[in-house]
Scaffold this active site. Structure first.
Site, PDB file in Angstrom:
ATOM      1  N   HIS A  26      -9.172   0.752 -11.612  1.00  0.00           N
ATOM      2  CA  HIS A  26      -8.808   1.753 -10.374  1.00  0.00           C
ATOM      3  C   HIS A  26      -7.566   2.216 -10.129  1.00  0.00           C
ATOM      4  CE1 HIS A  26      -8.402   3.275  -6.715  1.00  0.00           C
ATOM      5  NE2 HIS A  26      -7.559   2.490  -6.226  1.00  0.00           N
ATOM      6  N   PHE A  27      -6.045   1.363 -10.397  1.00  0.00           N
ATOM      7  CA  PHE A  27      -4.979   1.506 -10.391  1.00  0.00           C
ATOM      8  C   PHE A  27      -4.405   2.159 -11.945  1.00  0.00           C
ATOM      9  CE2 PHE A  27      -4.390  -3.531 -10.274  1.00  0.00           C
ATOM     10  CZ  PHE A  27      -3.615  -3.336 -11.371  1.00  0.00           C
ATOM     11  N   HIS A  28      -5.360   2.131 -12.902  1.00  0.00           N
ATOM     12  CA  HIS A  28      -4.579   2.229 -13.839  1.00  0.00           C
ATOM     13  C   HIS A  28      -5.533   4.351 -14.252  1.00  0.00           C
ATOM     14  CE1 HIS A  28      -3.904  -1.093 -15.723  1.00  0.00           C
ATOM     15  NE2 HIS A  28      -2.801  -0.810 -16.614  1.00  0.00           N
ATOM     16  N   HIS A  68       0.954  -1.066  -0.154  1.00  0.00           N
ATOM     17  CA  HIS A  68       0.265  -0.552  -0.052  1.00  0.00           C
ATOM     18  C   HIS A  68       1.337   1.023  -0.157  1.00  0.00           C
ATOM     19  CE1 HIS A  68      -4.037   1.971  -0.049  1.00  0.00           C
ATOM     20  NE2 HIS A  68      -3.160   2.344   0.460  1.00  0.00           N
ATOM     21  N   TYR A 112       1.191   5.213  -2.600  1.00  0.00           N
ATOM     22  CA  TYR A 112       1.664   6.247  -2.452  1.00  0.00           C
ATOM     23  C   TYR A 112       3.063   6.604  -2.185  1.00  0.00           C
ATOM     24  CZ  TYR A 112      -2.426   6.869   0.030  1.00  0.00           C
ATOM     25  OH  TYR A 112      -4.098   6.622   0.742  1.00  0.00           O
ATOM     26  N   ARG A 129      -9.531 -10.388 -12.853  1.00  0.00           N
ATOM     27  CA  ARG A 129      -8.043  -9.897 -13.085  1.00  0.00           C
ATOM     28  C   ARG A 129      -7.545 -10.771 -13.145  1.00  0.00           C
ATOM     29  NH1 ARG A 129      -5.677  -7.491  -7.892  1.00  0.00           N
ATOM     30  NH2 ARG A 129      -4.219  -6.497  -9.532  1.00  0.00           N
ATOM     31  N   ARG A 130      -6.887 -10.123 -13.414  1.00  0.00           N
ATOM     32  CA  ARG A 130      -5.192 -11.038 -14.326  1.00  0.00           C
ATOM     33  C   ARG A 130      -5.593 -12.376 -14.680  1.00  0.00           C
ATOM     34  NH1 ARG A 130      -1.697 -10.332  -8.758  1.00  0.00           N
ATOM     35  NH2 ARG A 130      -0.769  -8.845  -8.981  1.00  0.00           N
TER      36      ARG A 130
END
Lengths: 543, 49, 156
Positions: A368-370, A217, A221, A433-434
């Protein structure tokens, strides 16, 4: 002007980051075409092999190298030319990381490490893959030590209590990175390497996952904070304004140090062996880390509004119109900031305890993380490149490149809207995913997902074209653009802003509290994992 | 007018500053609304399943 | 430290929202029992297929419209491969892995959990609509990961 020697170090990092960007993006294009049902891979290349390359090269290598190049250039700018020891240590870090990157890439291409970038045990890669990772991590520690040393010498010489905002943020980012990577380094050195060499037979899976997510996590950041540095320090200067508040900017970085680490369980909400009370406790801490982002949102809008009003903008939202939309150094990061709004909202949903059951391991998370790392952070990094590369190469950003950069940003936004939008939706329907292209034996539910996967392929293709464009711009700015001097934009603080309390730069205090929070959040559940551990697992190579 | 300024320059400046950020407040509140709506939507999906 | 009045309003608004979100999921979890799957039971993954109840995976009737599904996750399938229950049934899934980490998800329901070797994962779901439900693996487990799925039929 930046010192020639410092330029070389920054250039080295940025060069590797853009090479990784190209390779990782190529893998990404192929993946999205496979998943969209457009192509089949030629024999000998596996979908999951590409996925491993994509994750390692983009999430770990592109980001980390770009961050190092950016931070070194900014530290040299704000704290002065690098002293001998920091410079040498920086190069040591670069070569360690680059050796690791090369080694990891070779083993991924040899299909000896198809374990994805999260390398969950008991899937077992070649031991050399883990040794490669250790080099990347320890190399990045060398960079951290080198930046801290530069900061320390600067303080000794100037006797100032407060350092320039940029360098404060750089030191804080590396402090968070160092504390966080201790976890993944421990897992790789003490668990994965002995186990993959066969020195020990078994590995404790839950502990390895917990150590990974202790790191995983704050990793996000680590990507985000340098983007925030650009937003807080660079953007005000570019738009002709002032930093809204030095004190609040520092406070938000302090809060990131404190609350980005003791929250790893919100990535493990759905797994056995961790009690739901400890999960909920870390969910609460996760929500604390939202606060500094809310502060950042306010600060950014405030900078835009005060600057716009000073330029004579009227009305409630008139200041939006006078922002320099045709300046790519502003436009690209600004689009990144706007994308951070849905990205952040998605993040809050992901972390909301049992709500995670709706989205966990679905394409929603990929979407989301894209938005976060692959749009907010990446577009900001591109926005930085447009002035940082000519700054380092002694050239200038031409009008034509401004235009191309703006086209690049628009292509990115459109491509990502299609790809990430489709991922979010189909993820809510339950598509995992994946996962390579599959119809699950012609199951009707899976058939409903296929059109969305096709949209993902369209978006992915646009994104790949945008990558080619940004690579061309970077090449042009590095080697072809007209010679000249380019500015490293560093904002000044608003005259009316309050004085920054010195306590914000009290490292012992903040690192101490950070350590305490980590101990509170992890000691008991971790002890429980060790005490009640089931027999470990042998390694498997299912690829 | 100049007299007023010399009398309470600080207060005036502050009051002016406080008025400056209405657009910012509106923007962040819209952002907050977006967060609440998207969170609520997924929570509703959770309840409906 | 001076903070602008509007920023104070915004941060208070944000904090109240976050406390609101946490209260909703907290009450739902602790008062209504909607916790994320967090089972603590362990076993030896190597001998899991010889350990009760996983030595006899299958669907077992526990009461009127109440079932327990004891399942094994192995690369690249689940055992048993076919399950069938009448509509309105409540099924408690009890799953473990004999090899690597797997996922266990039934799309369009809230059934979603990780299957870690050495641990037993459980989750309970009531099926109110008839149909053929997909049970799929949503954690990468090897080259055959994309075919790892079985079906659960809910009969009218």
């Amino acid at each position: 002007m930046i010192n020639e020697k410092d330029t070389r170090l920054s250039k080295a990092f940025i060069t590797v980051s853009f090479i990784a960007l190209f390779l990782g993006a190529t893998a990404g294009l192929l993946q999205t075409l496979v998943r969209g049902g457009v192509i089949e891979l030629p024999a000998g290349i596996g979908y999951y092999q590409l996925l491993t390359a994509h994750g390692v090269l983009l999430a770990l290598i592109f980001t980390t190298y770009f961050i190092m190049g950016f931070l070194y250039a900014g530290i040299s700018k704000t704290l002065g030319t690098l002293y001998e020891v920091p410079l040498k240590t920086g190069w040591l870090g670069f070569w360690m990381m680059t050796f690791g990157t090369g080694l990891a890439t070779v083993f991924i291409l040899l299909n000896k490490a198809t374990v994805l970038y999260t390398f969950y045990a008991p899937l077992q890669a070649s031991p050399w893959f883990y040794i490669a990772l250790v080099h990347v991590i320890v190399g990045s520690w060398m960079c951290a030590f080198s930046m801290w040393r530069q900061y320390y010498i600067w303080k000794q010489i100037t006797k100032k209590k407060l350092s320039p905002l940029f360098s404060f943020m750089a030191v804080m980012t590396m402090a968070m990175w160092f504390i966080a990577t201790l976890g993944v380094a421990a897992a790789v050195i003490f668990q994965f390497i002995p186990w993959s060499f066969g020195w020990v037979e078994k590995i404790d899976i839950l502990i390895s996952r917990t150590l990974f997510w202790y790191f995983g996590h704050p990793l996000v950041y680590f990507w985000l904070l340098p983007a925030y540095m650009c937003w807080y320090v660079v953007i005000p200067k570019i738009i002709g304004g002032k930093i809204f508040s030095d004190a609040l900017a520092r406070l938000s970085f302090v809060l990131f140090l404190l609350f980005s680490i003791p929250v790893g369980f919100h990535h493990q909400l759905l797994e056995p062996g961790i009690s739901h009370s400890w999960k909920f406790f870390q969910v609460v801490l996760t929500f604390m880390v939202i606060i500094p982002s809310l502060m950042t949102a306010f600060s950014m809008f405030a900078v835009f509004e005060t600057t716009g009003r000073r330029k004579g903008a009227k009305g409630l939202l008139g200041w939006l119109k006078v922002l320099p939309w045709s300046d790519v150094r502003f436009f690209a990061p600004m689009v990144g900031m706007l994308i951070f709004i849905p990205a952040g909202a998605g993040g809050i949903i992901n972390a909301s305890h049992q709500l995670n059951q709706v989205v966990h391991n679905t394409l929603w998370v990929t979407g989301h993380f894209h938005l976060t790392v692959a749009s907010s952070v990446t577009l900001t990094f591109f926005g930085i490149s447009y002035w940082l590369i000519p700054y380092l190469s002694g050239r200038t950003l031409t009008k034509k490149m401004h235009k191309l950069g703006i086209i690049q940003t628009v292509m990115w936004a459109v491509g990502m809207f299609l790809m990430s939008g489709a991922m979010h939706l189909v993820g809510l329907f339950g598509a995992p995913r994946r996962t390579a292209y599959t119809t699950y034996s012609d199951h009707p539910q899976a058939a409903e997902w296929i059109p969305y996967q096709a949209v993902m392929a369209v978006g992915g293709t646009i994104l790949f074209l945008a990558i080619l464009l940004v690579l061309y711009i970077a090449y042009y700015l590095a080697f072809r653009a007209p010679k000249g001097e380019t500015e490293f934009p560093i904002g000044e603080v608003e005259a009316a802003a309050v004085q920054t309390p010195i306590i914000l730069e009290n490292w012992k205090l903040w690192v101490g509290i950070s350590a305490m929070l980590i101990l509170i959040a992890y000691t008991l559940p971790f002890w429980h994992m060790i005490e009640h551990a089931p027999p470990g697992s042998q390694g498997y190579k299912f690829w | 007018m100049p007299q007023l300024e010399t009398n309470k320059p600080k207060k005036l400046k502050k009051a002016e500053k406080e008025q400056d950020l209405k657009g910012t407040l509106l923007s962040v509140m819209l952002l907050g609304l977006f967060i609440i709506l998207s969170w609520g939507a997924v929570y509703a999906l959770y309840l409906s399943r | 430290m001076h903070i602008h009045k509007y920023e104070k309003i915004w941060l208070w608004f944000g904090a109240v929202c976050l406390v609101g979100f946490l209260s909703i999921v907290g009450v739902s979890a602790y008062a209504m029992g909607n916790q994320p799957p967090s089972h603590m039971e362990t076993l030896d993954p190597k001998t899991a297929t010889a350990t009760a109840p996983f030595d006899k995976p299958g669907l077992f009737k526990k009461g009127s419209k109440e079932y327990e599904a004891v399942m094994l996750a192995q690369a690249f399938t689940f055992t048993p491969q076919k399950l069938s229950v009448p509509v309105g049934s409540t099924v408690t899934f009890k799953v473990t892995s004999t090899d690597v980490v797997h996922g266990f998800q039934i799309p369009a329901t809230n059934v979603n959990m990780m299957i870690t070797p050495g641990y037993v994962s459980t989750i309970t779901q009531t099926f109110t609509k008839p149909g053929k439900y997909l049970i799929l693996c949503n954690e990468y487990c090897g080259t055959g990961h994309q075919v790892m799925a079985v079906t659960l039929e809910v009969t009218a």
